[in-house]
Scaffold this motif. Structure first.
Motif, short mmCIF file in Angstrom:
data_model
loop_
_atom_site.label_atom_id
_atom_site.label_comp_id
_atom_site.label_asym_id
_atom_site.label_seq_id
_atom_site.Cartn_x
_atom_site.Cartn_y
_atom_site.Cartn_z
N TYR A 66 0.84 -1.05 0.12
CA TYR A 66 0.06 0.07 0.03
C TYR A 66 0.86 1.16 0.05
CZ TYR A 66 -3.79 -3.03 1.35
OH TYR A 66 -5.02 -4.05 1.67
N ASP A 67 0.42 2.28 -0.61
CA ASP A 67 1.13 3.62 -0.62
C ASP A 67 0.46 4.58 0.47
OD1 ASP A 67 3.31 5.16 -1.47
OD2 ASP A 67 2.67 4.84 -3.70
N THR A 68 1.07 5.60 0.50
CA THR A 68 0.37 6.72 1.44
C THR A 68 0.44 7.97 0.62
OG1 THR A 68 2.76 7.03 2.21
CG2 THR A 68 1.28 5.40 3.50
N LEU A 69 -0.37 8.92 1.45
CA LEU A 69 -0.36 10.29 0.98
C LEU A 69 0.87 11.09 1.41
CD1 LEU A 69 -3.98 10.91 2.44
CD2 LEU A 69 -3.26 10.55 -0.03
N PHE A 70 1.21 10.71 2.41
CA PHE A 70 2.71 11.44 2.79
C PHE A 70 3.63 10.49 3.41
CE2 PHE A 70 -0.26 14.96 2.50
CZ PHE A 70 0.30 16.02 2.06
N ALA A 71 4.84 10.43 3.41
CA ALA A 71 5.61 9.82 4.25
C ALA A 71 6.88 10.67 4.71
CB ALA A 71 6.37 8.68 3.12
N LEU A 72 7.49 9.91 5.73
CA LEU A 72 8.58 10.94 6.66
C LEU A 72 9.89 10.62 5.96
CD1 LEU A 72 7.76 9.91 10.18
CD2 LEU A 72 7.16 11.98 9.22
N PRO A 80 5.11 14.78 0.58
CA PRO A 80 4.20 14.44 -0.39
C PRO A 80 4.74 12.81 -0.86
CG PRO A 80 4.49 16.50 -0.84
CD PRO A 80 5.45 16.03 0.10
N GLN A 81 3.78 11.96 -0.97
CA GLN A 81 4.18 10.60 -1.57
C GLN A 81 2.95 10.25 -2.59
OE1 GLN A 81 6.83 8.72 -1.01
NE2 GLN A 81 6.21 7.58 -2.60
N MET A 82 1.64 10.06 -2.53
CA MET A 82 0.58 9.93 -3.45
C MET A 82 0.51 11.11 -3.93
SD MET A 82 -1.19 6.73 -1.88
CE MET A 82 -2.34 6.25 -3.53
N GLN A 98 -3.68 17.23 -4.66
CA GLN A 98 -3.94 16.82 -5.91
C GLN A 98 -3.09 15.56 -6.11
OE1 GLN A 98 -5.59 18.47 -8.65
NE2 GLN A 98 -4.88 16.77 -10.12
N LEU A 99 -3.75 14.27 -6.48
CA LEU A 99 -2.85 13.19 -6.62
C LEU A 99 -1.89 13.15 -7.77
CD1 LEU A 99 -5.70 10.43 -5.73
CD2 LEU A 99 -3.87 11.56 -4.29
N ARG A 100 -0.72 12.46 -7.74
CA ARG A 100 0.05 12.43 -8.70
C ARG A 100 -0.18 11.62 -9.96
NH1 ARG A 100 4.20 8.57 -8.40
NH2 ARG A 100 4.36 7.27 -6.50
#
Length: 535
Positions: A66-72, A80-82, A98-100
């Motif tokens: 699974y991906d995440t919206l943000f990541a450390l 930002p991640q997704m 806004q999604l990539r």
């Protein structure tokens, strides 16, 4: 290979001997595949949904698929991640995301903003940080297929930090139809949009689970930095083998049959250190804080005097000799804010004494009115440190007159039983031990140990309204110095009502073959499968 029951038995028999076989001889029989990695995780994977359980092994599974919206990132800042871009309105109440491009589910369908909205709402049912967002949210809604917004009733400056945090439940973005399930019901489809796919056909519960590189995954353009940036799968396949016996696992590591052990037994560190092909590596430099959770809903620990008795009784040095027998990997911890955070303090820690205080504990237990109720300790019998520390706990409690019983199981069985809020006679429990990262003790907003909201809190369900009133102020305190003052006030109350008990801090090295490189090190007890590669 698939480890069957018969081959696992053979492996176990051979591994005991392999500890003393010269490495050069073993290497002649090893056929390493640089595109495959085999790992032994710290716990057996029995639950696959990171919203259904907060188990670390489940979170590591979720990070792969699974991906995440943000990541450390490596500086512990949410990136930002997704999400491609996000904006904040002038009144600081409306966040628009806004999604990539290129986000796609493993079944080939596109990721949409609707998936994100449903996933955030489901996560917020159980995560303390998510609950804070929902308490201030006016609306969370989809704007179009690539855009969604969170509209607040009042500003929440730490909202992005919460979305990117790793201190609570893993914010896995799932398909909307999966995220529509209640958080109390486990999602079992294992279809994400992350850099690895879960191979259902090769799943062998109790033996192994397989993850294949997601060839259609589009990583971010930024270089990998902590959990942020490009998540590049550098191998074709990762297999998690379940080898419960520590010596068997180390024998397999020496033989080159596996590449990585997440939680090697401390008494085997000298064996690992003596092998030129193996290494010990501390990925989480902040360490793990061991925590004893007590059931506030049932006797005897629904009585504060009984909880105080245990607090005064237990000897951290004795537990550290079990948990981290090598002194360089173990330290005492007396602050609910851990040892490595800005907010660690010594407020109200007079209970801490070398050797414990059995006389004070006996007095407090008598004052509690304890009448011989059975104290049921949930024991993870598959991990030597958990097993032996639970036995030490039981022996300590018996010395002050408690009627103690150990309920032994693997971690999956323990995780299932700890959800039972009923009495011991109905399958309930009194105590269990667990761990979480010391660094994460810096965030009482999301940290699962630090919630005292009763039945809204984590297992044990501690409750104290005075403490919760202070914790609710944390998101709005602007300066570090003011948060330090608040931290001392919170800790004073915590040790009075004894929300839980800390048993020590452990630096927990992984064991790996030296040709395995690129393992992401972060102060969080999760293992990322991307970025790893083999020479």
């Amino acid at each position: 290979m698939i480890i069957s029951r018969r081959s696992a038995l053979k492996l176990g028999m051979a591994a005991g001997a392999s500890l003393s076989i010269p490495t050069i001889l073993r290497a002649q029989t090893t056929s390493a595949d640089a595109k495959n990695i085999r790992m032994v995780m710290g716990d057996a994977l029995t639950a696959f949904d990171p919203i259904f359980t907060s188990s670390d092994v489940t979170a590591s599974h979720a990070m792969a698929i699974y991906d995440t919206l943000f990541a450390l990132d490596s500086q512990l800042k949410a990136q930002p991640q997704m999400v491609e871009t996000w904006t904040l309105s002038e009144d600081k109440k409306t966040y628009t995301f806004q999604l990539r491009e290129g986000l796609e589910w493993h079944d080939g369908t596109p990721v949409t903003a609707g998936d994100c909205v449903a996933s955030v709402r489901r996560w917020a049912e159980v995560d303390a940080g998510g609950q804070l967002i929902m308490s201030r949210a006016q609306d969370i809604s989809k704007k179009d297929d690539k855009t969604f917004s969170i509209v607040l009733k009042e500003p929440l400056p730490i909202l992005i930090d919460i979305l990117g945090a790793s201190s609570g439940y893993y914010l896995a973005i799932m398909r909307e139809k999966d995220a529509k399930q209640a958080a109390t019901e486990q999602v079992t489809s294992n279809i994400g949009s992350g850099p690895f796919k879960f191979n259902l056909e090769l799943a062998r519960p109790g033996a192994s689970f397989t993850y294949d590189r997601n060839t259609t995954y589009v990583p971010r353009k930024e270089p990998q930095d902590g959990y942020a940036g490009a998540k590049i799968a550098k191998v074709d396949r990762v297999v998690w083998d379940q080898i419960s016996d520590p010596q068997t696992a180390v024998g397999a590591l020496q033989a080159g049959e596996i590449d990585f052990i997440e939680r090697p037994s401390a008494d085997l560190f000298p064996v690992i250190g003596a092998d030129p092909n193996l290494g010990l590596q501390v990925l989480n430099q902040s360490g793990q804080d061991w925590c004893l959770r007590m059931n506030f809903l049932q006797p005897p620990f629904n009585n504060v005097k009984a909880r105080q008795a245990v607090l005064h009784l237990l000897d951290q040095e004795a537990f550290l000799r079990v948990i981290a027998p090598d002194a360089q990997y173990g330290h005492s911890v007396t602050s609910i804010f851990g040892n490595s955070t800005h907010y660690s303090n010594d407020e109200n820690t007079g209970w801490f004494k070398k050797g414990g205080n059995a006389e004070k504990a006996t007095q407090l237990l008598k004052e509690s009115g304890y009448a011989g109720e059975k104290v049921m300790i949930l024991q993870d019998s598959t991990q030597p440190a958990h097993r032996d520390a639970s036995q030490l706990l039981a022996d300590s409690l018996r010395k002050i007159g408690m009627n103690v019983e150990l309920a032994a199981s693997d971690w999956g069985g323990l995780s299932k039983r700890r959800t039972n809020k009923g009495p011991v006679e109905s399958g309930g429990w009194s105590m269990f031990m667990t761990t979480d990262t010391d660094f994460l003790m810096s965030d009482p907003t999301s940290q699962i140990f630090m919630n005292a909201g009763g039945e809204k809190a984590w297992y044990g369900w501690p409750k104290n309204e005075e403490y919760e009133t202070l914790r609710a102020k944390w998101p709005d305190v602007e300066t570090l110095e003011d948060r330090k003052v608040l931290a001392r006030q919170m800790q004073k109350i915590w040790w009075d009502f004894v929300g839980d008990i800390r048993l020590g801090q452990e630096l927990r090295p992984v064991a790996r073959r030296k040709e395995l490189t690129g393992i992401v090190g972060m102060p969080i007890n999760r293992v990322a499968l991307w970025n790893m590669e083999k020479a």
